[in-house]
Design a protein around this motif. Sequence first.
Motif, PDB file in Angstrom:
ATOM      1  N   HIS A   1       9.369   9.545 -19.709  1.00  0.00           N
ATOM      2  CA  HIS A   1       9.154   9.248 -18.293  1.00  0.00           C
ATOM      3  C   HIS A   1       9.693   7.849 -18.036  1.00  0.00           C
ATOM      4  CE1 HIS A   1       6.683  12.824 -17.690  1.00  0.00           C
ATOM      5  NE2 HIS A   1       6.099  12.535 -18.838  1.00  0.00           N
ATOM      6  N   GLY A   2      10.826   7.780 -17.360  1.00  0.00           N
ATOM      7  CA  GLY A   2      11.489   6.501 -17.161  1.00  0.00           C
ATOM      8  C   GLY A   2      11.162   5.842 -15.840  1.00  0.00           C
ATOM      9  N   LYS A   3      12.048   4.930 -15.419  1.00  0.00           N
ATOM     10  CA  LYS A   3      11.859   4.202 -14.167  1.00  0.00           C
ATOM     11  C   LYS A   3      11.835   5.168 -12.989  1.00  0.00           C
ATOM     12  CE  LYS A   3      13.840  -0.324 -15.256  1.00  0.00           C
ATOM     13  NZ  LYS A   3      14.886  -1.322 -14.880  1.00  0.00           N
ATOM     14  N   GLY A   4      10.994   4.828 -12.018  1.00  0.00           N
ATOM     15  CA  GLY A   4      10.924   5.659 -10.819  1.00  0.00           C
ATOM     16  C   GLY A   4      10.385   7.046 -11.092  1.00  0.00           C
ATOM     17  N   ASN A   5       9.586   7.177 -12.161  1.00  0.00           N
ATOM     18  CA  ASN A   5       9.005   8.467 -12.555  1.00  0.00           C
ATOM     19  C   ASN A   5      10.057   9.536 -12.841  1.00  0.00           C
ATOM     20  OD1 ASN A   5       6.276   7.651 -12.374  1.00  0.00           O
ATOM     21  ND2 ASN A   5       6.303   7.923 -10.156  1.00  0.00           N
ATOM     22  N   LYS A   6      11.263   9.089 -13.203  1.00  0.00           N
ATOM     23  CA  LYS A   6      12.314  10.032 -13.557  1.00  0.00           C
ATOM     24  C   LYS A   6      12.172  10.448 -15.013  1.00  0.00           C
ATOM     25  CE  LYS A   6      15.697   8.229 -10.236  1.00  0.00           C
ATOM     26  NZ  LYS A   6      17.020   7.585 -10.064  1.00  0.00           N
ATOM     27  N   GLU A   7      12.332  11.727 -15.272  1.00  0.00           N
ATOM     28  CA  GLU A   7      12.204  12.240 -16.635  1.00  0.00           C
ATOM     29  C   GLU A   7      13.589  12.439 -17.255  1.00  0.00           C
ATOM     30  OE1 GLU A   7       9.968  15.815 -16.517  1.00  0.00           O
ATOM     31  OE2 GLU A   7       8.040  14.801 -16.279  1.00  0.00           O
ATOM     32  N   ARG A   8      13.655  12.205 -18.546  1.00  0.00           N
ATOM     33  CA  ARG A   8      14.883  12.522 -19.277  1.00  0.00           C
ATOM     34  C   ARG A   8      14.490  12.988 -20.674  1.00  0.00           C
ATOM     35  NH1 ARG A   8      14.600   6.951 -19.896  1.00  0.00           N
ATOM     36  NH2 ARG A   8      15.109   6.130 -21.973  1.00  0.00           N
ATOM     37  N   VAL A   9      15.420  13.665 -21.304  1.00  0.00           N
ATOM     38  CA  VAL A   9      15.161  14.226 -22.635  1.00  0.00           C
ATOM     39  C   VAL A   9      16.113  13.595 -23.642  1.00  0.00           C
ATOM     40  CG1 VAL A   9      15.314  16.319 -24.033  1.00  0.00           C
ATOM     41  CG2 VAL A   9      14.277  16.418 -21.765  1.00  0.00           C
ATOM     42  N   VAL A  10      15.571  13.171 -24.791  1.00  0.00           N
ATOM     43  CA  VAL A  10      16.419  12.652 -25.862  1.00  0.00           C
ATOM     44  C   VAL A  10      16.193  13.524 -27.099  1.00  0.00           C
ATOM     45  CG1 VAL A  10      16.408  10.277 -25.003  1.00  0.00           C
ATOM     46  CG2 VAL A  10      14.650  10.994 -26.615  1.00  0.00           C
ATOM     47  N   PRO A  11      17.271  13.885 -27.781  1.00  0.00           N
ATOM     48  CA  PRO A  11      17.130  14.746 -28.971  1.00  0.00           C
ATOM     49  C   PRO A  11      16.508  13.987 -30.140  1.00  0.00           C
ATOM     50  CG  PRO A  11      19.394  14.019 -28.733  1.00  0.00           C
ATOM     51  CD  PRO A  11      18.672  13.553 -27.496  1.00  0.00           C
ATOM     52  N   ILE A  12      15.863  14.729 -31.004  1.00  0.00           N
ATOM     53  CA  ILE A  12      15.278  14.145 -32.219  1.00  0.00           C
ATOM     54  C   ILE A  12      16.273  14.348 -33.361  1.00  0.00           C
ATOM     55  CG2 ILE A  12      13.383  14.275 -33.880  1.00  0.00           C
ATOM     56  CD1 ILE A  12      11.581  15.246 -31.641  1.00  0.00           C
TER      57      ILE A  12
ATOM     58  N   PHE B   1       0.836  -1.207   0.000  1.00  0.00           N
ATOM     59  CA  PHE B   1       0.000   0.000   0.000  1.00  0.00           C
ATOM     60  C   PHE B   1       0.868   1.252   0.000  1.00  0.00           C
ATOM     61  CE2 PHE B   1      -2.689   3.132   2.376  1.00  0.00           C
ATOM     62  CZ  PHE B   1      -3.623   3.330   1.367  1.00  0.00           C
ATOM     63  N   ASP B   2       1.967   1.199   0.759  1.00  0.00           N
ATOM     64  CA  ASP B   2       2.903   2.327   0.807  1.00  0.00           C
ATOM     65  C   ASP B   2       3.550   2.544  -0.557  1.00  0.00           C
ATOM     66  OD1 ASP B   2       4.573   4.266   2.510  1.00  0.00           O
ATOM     67  OD2 ASP B   2       6.126   3.034   1.581  1.00  0.00           O
ATOM     68  N   CYS B   3       3.871   1.454  -1.257  1.00  0.00           N
ATOM     69  CA  CYS B   3       4.446   1.554  -2.610  1.00  0.00           C
ATOM     70  C   CYS B   3       3.485   2.263  -3.556  1.00  0.00           C
ATOM     71  CB  CYS B   3       4.772   0.163  -3.154  1.00  0.00           C
ATOM     72  SG  CYS B   3       6.141  -0.668  -2.318  1.00  0.00           S
ATOM     73  N   GLU B   4       2.211   1.950  -3.425  1.00  0.00           N
ATOM     74  CA  GLU B   4       1.196   2.578  -4.280  1.00  0.00           C
ATOM     75  C   GLU B   4       1.056   4.062  -3.961  1.00  0.00           C
ATOM     76  OE1 GLU B   4      -2.148   0.152  -3.388  1.00  0.00           O
ATOM     77  OE2 GLU B   4      -1.559  -1.481  -4.748  1.00  0.00           O
ATOM     78  N   ILE B   5       1.116   4.389  -2.664  1.00  0.00           N
ATOM     79  CA  ILE B   5       1.022   5.796  -2.253  1.00  0.00           C
ATOM     80  C   ILE B   5       2.195   6.596  -2.797  1.00  0.00           C
ATOM     81  CG2 ILE B   5       1.162   7.344  -0.254  1.00  0.00           C
ATOM     82  CD1 ILE B   5      -0.450   5.330   1.325  1.00  0.00           C
ATOM     83  N   ARG B   6       3.382   5.962  -2.832  1.00  0.00           N
ATOM     84  CA  ARG B   6       4.590   6.644  -3.308  1.00  0.00           C
ATOM     85  C   ARG B   6       4.664   6.682  -4.838  1.00  0.00           C
ATOM     86  NH1 ARG B   6       9.389   3.997  -1.760  1.00  0.00           N
ATOM     87  NH2 ARG B   6       8.314   2.140  -1.031  1.00  0.00           N
ATOM     88  N   ASN B   7       3.617   6.182  -5.466  1.00  0.00           N
ATOM     89  CA  ASN B   7       3.528   6.192  -6.935  1.00  0.00           C
ATOM     90  C   ASN B   7       4.624   5.396  -7.618  1.00  0.00           C
ATOM     91  OD1 ASN B   7       1.149   7.702  -7.280  1.00  0.00           O
ATOM     92  ND2 ASN B   7       2.255   9.626  -7.022  1.00  0.00           N
ATOM     93  N   LEU B   8       5.058   4.313  -6.972  1.00  0.00           N
ATOM     94  CA  LEU B   8       5.969   3.411  -7.662  1.00  0.00           C
ATOM     95  C   LEU B   8       5.223   2.781  -8.825  1.00  0.00           C
ATOM     96  CD1 LEU B   8       7.894   1.574  -4.772  1.00  0.00           C
ATOM     97  CD2 LEU B   8       8.444   3.706  -5.929  1.00  0.00           C
ATOM     98  N   SER B   9       5.942   2.391  -9.854  1.00  0.00           N
ATOM     99  CA  SER B   9       5.291   1.818 -11.021  1.00  0.00           C
ATOM    100  C   SER B   9       4.559   0.533 -10.648  1.00  0.00           C
ATOM    101  CB  SER B   9       6.319   1.528 -12.125  1.00  0.00           C
ATOM    102  OG  SER B   9       7.177   0.463 -11.734  1.00  0.00           O
ATOM    103  N   THR B  10       3.539   0.222 -11.418  1.00  0.00           N
ATOM    104  CA  THR B  10       2.771  -1.008 -11.188  1.00  0.00           C
ATOM    105  C   THR B  10       3.677  -2.222 -11.274  1.00  0.00           C
ATOM    106  OG1 THR B  10       0.795   0.007 -12.148  1.00  0.00           O
ATOM    107  CG2 THR B  10       0.811  -2.391 -11.984  1.00  0.00           C
ATOM    108  N   ARG B  11       4.618  -2.172 -12.194  1.00  0.00           N
ATOM    109  CA  ARG B  11       5.550  -3.283 -12.378  1.00  0.00           C
ATOM    110  C   ARG B  11       6.427  -3.483 -11.136  1.00  0.00           C
ATOM    111  NH1 ARG B  11       9.862  -3.761 -17.412  1.00  0.00           N
ATOM    112  NH2 ARG B  11      10.731  -5.810 -16.862  1.00  0.00           N
ATOM    113  N   THR B  12       6.951  -2.372 -10.570  1.00  0.00           N
ATOM    114  CA  THR B  12       7.802  -2.456  -9.385  1.00  0.00           C
ATOM    115  C   THR B  12       7.015  -2.960  -8.179  1.00  0.00           C
ATOM    116  OG1 THR B  12       9.230  -0.665 -10.152  1.00  0.00           O
ATOM    117  CG2 THR B  12       9.253  -1.137  -7.798  1.00  0.00           C
TER     118      THR B  12
END
Length: 254
Positions: free
Chosen positions: A168-179, A12-23
Amino acid sequence: MLSKDVLQEFIFDCEIRNLSTRTTKHYNQNVTKLLLYLEREYKVKDLEKISPPLLKSYIIYLKSLQLKESYINSLLKAANSFFNYCVTEEYLKDNPMKKVKYLKEPITIISTFSDDEVKKMISYFKGTRFLDIRNKLIMIMLFDTGIRNSELCELKMSNVRNTHILIHGKGNKERVVPISPILNKALIKYENIRKIYIKDKIAYQTEYLFLSQKGKMLTKEAVERIVRTCGEGCGIRTTIRCSPHTCRHYFAQA
Protein backbone atom coordinates in the motif's frame (compact mmCIF):
# COMPACT_ATOMS: atom_id res chain seq x y z
CA MET A 1 -13.23 34.91 5.37
CA LEU A 2 -10.24 34.22 7.62
CA SER A 3 -7.61 32.07 5.95
CA LYS A 4 -6.92 30.08 9.11
CA ASP A 5 -10.59 29.05 9.33
CA VAL A 6 -10.58 27.76 5.75
CA LEU A 7 -7.32 25.91 6.47
CA GLN A 8 -9.07 24.01 9.25
CA GLU A 9 -11.78 23.01 6.78
CA PHE A 10 -9.13 21.96 4.25
CA ILE A 11 -7.32 19.75 6.77
CA PHE A 12 -10.62 18.17 7.80
CA ASP A 13 -11.34 17.50 4.12
CA CYS A 14 -7.92 15.82 3.78
CA GLU A 15 -8.79 13.51 6.66
CA ILE A 16 -12.17 12.68 5.14
CA ARG A 17 -10.46 11.80 1.84
CA ASN A 18 -8.20 9.42 3.75
CA LEU A 19 -4.99 11.16 2.79
CA SER A 20 -2.05 9.81 4.75
CA THR A 21 -1.29 11.34 8.13
CA ARG A 22 2.06 12.44 6.78
CA THR A 23 0.50 14.27 3.79
CA THR A 24 -2.15 15.94 5.94
CA LYS A 25 0.49 17.08 8.41
CA HIS A 26 2.63 18.37 5.53
CA TYR A 27 -0.27 20.47 4.20
CA ASN A 28 -1.16 21.81 7.63
CA GLN A 29 2.37 22.82 8.60
CA ASN A 30 3.37 24.34 5.26
CA VAL A 31 0.19 26.29 4.56
CA THR A 32 0.34 27.59 8.14
CA LYS A 33 3.85 28.90 7.45
CA LEU A 34 2.54 30.86 4.49
CA LEU A 35 -0.43 32.30 6.37
CA LEU A 36 1.74 33.35 9.31
CA TYR A 37 4.14 35.10 6.93
CA LEU A 38 1.34 37.02 5.23
CA GLU A 39 -0.11 38.08 8.56
CA ARG A 40 3.27 39.10 9.98
CA GLU A 41 4.58 40.97 6.96
CA TYR A 42 1.40 42.35 5.36
CA LYS A 43 -1.29 42.09 8.05
CA VAL A 44 -3.25 39.90 5.64
CA LYS A 45 -5.62 37.53 7.39
CA ASP A 46 -8.47 37.33 4.89
CA LEU A 47 -8.36 34.68 2.20
CA GLU A 48 -9.64 37.04 -0.49
CA LYS A 49 -6.67 39.39 -0.04
CA ILE A 50 -4.03 36.78 -0.88
CA SER A 51 -2.66 37.71 -4.31
CA PRO A 52 0.08 36.48 -6.67
CA PRO A 53 2.42 39.40 -5.74
CA LEU A 54 2.16 38.45 -2.07
CA LEU A 55 2.95 34.83 -2.90
CA LYS A 56 5.95 35.93 -4.96
CA SER A 57 7.21 37.99 -2.02
CA TYR A 58 6.93 34.83 0.08
CA ILE A 59 9.17 33.04 -2.42
CA ILE A 60 11.73 35.83 -2.21
CA TYR A 61 11.64 35.53 1.58
CA LEU A 62 12.17 31.77 1.43
CA LYS A 63 15.07 32.19 -0.98
CA SER A 64 16.66 34.70 1.43
CA LEU A 65 16.77 31.88 3.99
CA GLN A 66 18.93 29.93 1.51
CA LEU A 67 16.47 27.06 1.40
CA LYS A 68 16.76 24.49 -1.37
CA GLU A 69 14.63 24.97 -4.46
CA SER A 70 13.03 21.56 -3.96
CA TYR A 71 11.98 22.45 -0.42
CA ILE A 72 10.52 25.81 -1.49
CA ASN A 73 8.59 24.07 -4.25
CA SER A 74 7.16 21.61 -1.74
CA LEU A 75 5.82 24.58 0.25
CA LEU A 76 4.32 26.09 -2.90
CA LYS A 77 2.70 22.80 -3.88
CA ALA A 78 1.05 22.60 -0.47
CA ALA A 79 -0.26 26.15 -0.95
CA ASN A 80 -1.51 25.25 -4.43
CA SER A 81 -3.50 22.30 -3.05
CA PHE A 82 -5.01 24.57 -0.40
CA PHE A 83 -6.05 27.23 -2.92
CA ASN A 84 -7.49 24.60 -5.26
CA TYR A 85 -9.71 23.53 -2.36
CA CYS A 86 -10.72 27.16 -1.83
CA VAL A 87 -11.76 27.45 -5.48
CA THR A 88 -13.67 24.16 -5.35
CA GLU A 89 -15.56 25.34 -2.28
CA GLU A 90 -16.13 28.72 -3.97
CA TYR A 91 -14.28 30.70 -1.33
CA LEU A 92 -12.10 32.02 -4.16
CA LYS A 93 -12.87 32.64 -7.81
CA ASP A 94 -9.34 31.83 -8.99
CA ASN A 95 -6.28 30.12 -7.54
CA PRO A 96 -3.62 32.84 -6.98
CA MET A 97 -0.92 30.20 -7.49
CA LYS A 98 -1.82 30.04 -11.20
CA LYS A 99 0.29 33.16 -11.78
CA VAL A 100 3.20 31.96 -9.66
CA LYS A 101 5.93 29.78 -11.14
CA TYR A 102 7.77 27.06 -9.29
CA LEU A 103 11.51 27.40 -8.92
CA LYS A 104 13.76 25.58 -11.34
CA GLU A 105 15.42 22.75 -9.47
CA PRO A 106 19.01 21.70 -10.19
CA ILE A 107 19.41 18.23 -11.64
CA THR A 108 21.21 16.08 -9.11
CA ILE A 109 22.58 12.59 -9.60
CA ILE A 110 22.16 10.66 -6.39
CA SER A 111 25.08 8.40 -5.56
CA THR A 112 24.08 4.97 -4.41
CA PHE A 113 25.67 1.69 -3.39
CA SER A 114 27.82 -0.43 -5.67
CA ASP A 115 26.94 -4.09 -6.32
CA ASP A 116 29.79 -5.20 -4.03
CA GLU A 117 28.57 -2.96 -1.23
CA VAL A 118 25.06 -4.36 -1.55
CA LYS A 119 26.40 -7.92 -1.30
CA LYS A 120 28.24 -6.98 1.89
CA MET A 121 25.18 -5.32 3.40
CA ILE A 122 22.89 -8.24 2.63
CA SER A 123 25.38 -10.61 4.28
CA TYR A 124 26.12 -8.37 7.28
CA PHE A 125 23.51 -9.62 9.73
CA LYS A 126 24.31 -13.18 10.76
CA GLY A 127 23.22 -15.47 13.54
CA THR A 128 20.09 -17.28 14.63
CA ARG A 129 18.55 -14.65 16.90
CA PHE A 130 15.19 -13.12 15.99
CA LEU A 131 16.65 -9.64 15.51
CA ASP A 132 19.52 -10.86 13.31
CA ILE A 133 17.20 -12.78 11.01
CA ARG A 134 14.69 -9.90 10.95
CA ASN A 135 17.37 -7.34 10.08
CA LYS A 136 18.77 -9.53 7.31
CA LEU A 137 15.30 -9.81 5.78
CA ILE A 138 14.85 -6.04 6.00
CA MET A 139 18.06 -5.42 4.07
CA ILE A 140 17.15 -7.98 1.40
CA MET A 141 13.63 -6.58 1.04
CA LEU A 142 14.83 -2.97 0.73
CA PHE A 143 17.26 -3.83 -2.05
CA ASP A 144 15.16 -6.50 -3.78
CA THR A 145 11.81 -4.67 -3.95
CA GLY A 146 12.64 -0.95 -3.76
CA ILE A 147 10.03 -0.63 -1.02
CA ARG A 148 9.78 2.66 0.88
CA ASN A 149 10.66 2.75 4.57
CA SER A 150 7.10 3.62 5.61
CA GLU A 151 5.67 0.88 3.36
CA LEU A 152 7.99 -1.70 4.89
CA CYS A 153 6.97 -0.76 8.44
CA GLU A 154 3.28 -0.94 7.56
CA LEU A 155 3.48 -4.36 5.90
CA LYS A 156 1.11 -6.88 7.43
CA MET A 157 1.28 -10.65 7.38
CA SER A 158 -1.75 -10.66 5.07
CA ASN A 159 0.20 -8.61 2.50
CA VAL A 160 2.65 -11.47 1.92
CA ARG A 161 1.28 -13.94 -0.62
CA ASN A 162 2.81 -17.05 -2.17
CA THR A 163 4.47 -15.33 -5.12
CA HIS A 164 4.17 -11.61 -4.40
CA ILE A 165 3.81 -8.89 -1.80
CA LEU A 166 0.93 -6.43 -1.86
CA ILE A 167 2.19 -2.95 -0.98
CA HIS A 168 0.00 0.00 0.00
CA GLY A 169 1.89 3.01 -1.28
CA LYS A 170 1.41 6.78 -1.38
CA GLY A 171 -2.12 8.00 -1.83
CA ASN A 172 -3.46 4.57 -0.81
CA LYS A 173 -2.33 3.20 -4.17
CA GLU A 174 -1.64 -0.52 -4.25
CA ARG A 175 1.11 -2.24 -6.19
CA VAL A 176 2.46 -5.76 -6.36
CA VAL A 177 6.12 -6.78 -6.18
CA PRO A 178 7.26 -10.34 -6.95
CA ILE A 179 9.03 -12.45 -4.35
CA SER A 180 12.43 -13.48 -5.69
CA PRO A 181 14.10 -16.75 -4.63
CA ILE A 182 16.54 -14.94 -2.28
CA LEU A 183 13.70 -12.95 -0.70
CA ASN A 184 11.54 -16.05 -0.41
CA LYS A 185 14.30 -17.94 1.43
CA ALA A 186 14.78 -15.05 3.88
CA LEU A 187 11.01 -14.73 4.41
CA ILE A 188 10.59 -18.42 5.25
CA LYS A 189 13.45 -18.31 7.74
CA TYR A 190 12.08 -15.16 9.35
CA GLU A 191 8.48 -16.39 9.52
CA ASN A 192 9.62 -19.59 11.25
CA ILE A 193 11.53 -17.79 14.00
CA ARG A 194 8.80 -15.15 14.22
CA LYS A 195 6.27 -17.85 15.16
CA ILE A 196 8.48 -18.91 18.04
CA TYR A 197 9.18 -15.30 19.07
CA ILE A 198 5.52 -14.26 19.33
CA LYS A 199 4.25 -17.50 20.86
CA ASP A 200 1.96 -16.78 23.81
CA LYS A 201 2.63 -13.02 23.47
CA ILE A 202 -0.94 -11.68 23.58
CA ALA A 203 0.06 -8.00 23.69
CA TYR A 204 2.23 -8.19 20.57
CA GLN A 205 1.00 -6.48 17.37
CA THR A 206 1.17 -9.73 15.47
CA GLU A 207 -0.67 -8.45 12.39
CA TYR A 208 2.50 -6.65 11.28
CA LEU A 209 5.22 -8.54 9.44
CA PHE A 210 8.15 -6.75 11.02
CA LEU A 211 8.11 -6.46 14.79
CA SER A 212 10.31 -4.62 17.24
CA GLN A 213 12.06 -6.41 20.06
CA LYS A 214 9.00 -5.62 22.22
CA GLY A 215 6.58 -6.92 19.63
CA LYS A 216 5.41 -3.54 18.36
CA MET A 217 5.09 -2.26 14.81
CA LEU A 218 8.56 -1.35 13.61
CA THR A 219 9.19 2.40 13.28
CA LYS A 220 10.86 4.21 10.37
CA GLU A 221 13.53 5.47 12.77
CA ALA A 222 14.34 1.88 13.76
CA VAL A 223 14.75 0.83 10.12
CA GLU A 224 16.98 3.84 9.47
CA ARG A 225 19.20 2.78 12.40
CA ILE A 226 19.37 -0.78 11.06
CA VAL A 227 20.52 0.40 7.62
CA ARG A 228 22.97 2.89 9.12
CA THR A 229 24.45 0.25 11.43
CA CYS A 230 24.74 -2.16 8.52
CA GLY A 231 26.49 0.43 6.37
CA GLU A 232 28.95 1.37 9.09
CA GLY A 233 29.70 -2.28 9.82
CA CYS A 234 30.37 -2.96 6.15
CA GLY A 235 32.63 0.06 5.75
CA ILE A 236 30.47 1.68 3.09
CA ARG A 237 31.96 4.78 1.48
CA THR A 238 31.44 7.91 3.58
CA THR A 239 30.16 9.74 0.49
CA ILE A 240 27.13 7.46 0.43
CA ARG A 241 24.23 8.12 2.77
CA CYS A 242 23.31 4.78 4.33
CA SER A 243 19.53 5.00 4.46
CA PRO A 244 16.46 3.08 3.27
CA HIS A 245 15.94 5.75 0.61
CA THR A 246 19.40 5.11 -0.83
CA CYS A 247 18.49 1.41 -1.02
CA ARG A 248 15.47 2.46 -3.05
CA HIS A 249 17.70 4.45 -5.40
CA TYR A 250 19.92 1.41 -5.89
CA PHE A 251 16.85 -0.64 -6.84
CA ALA A 252 15.75 2.05 -9.32
CA GLN A 253 19.18 2.23 -10.96
CA ALA A 254 19.96 -1.48 -10.95
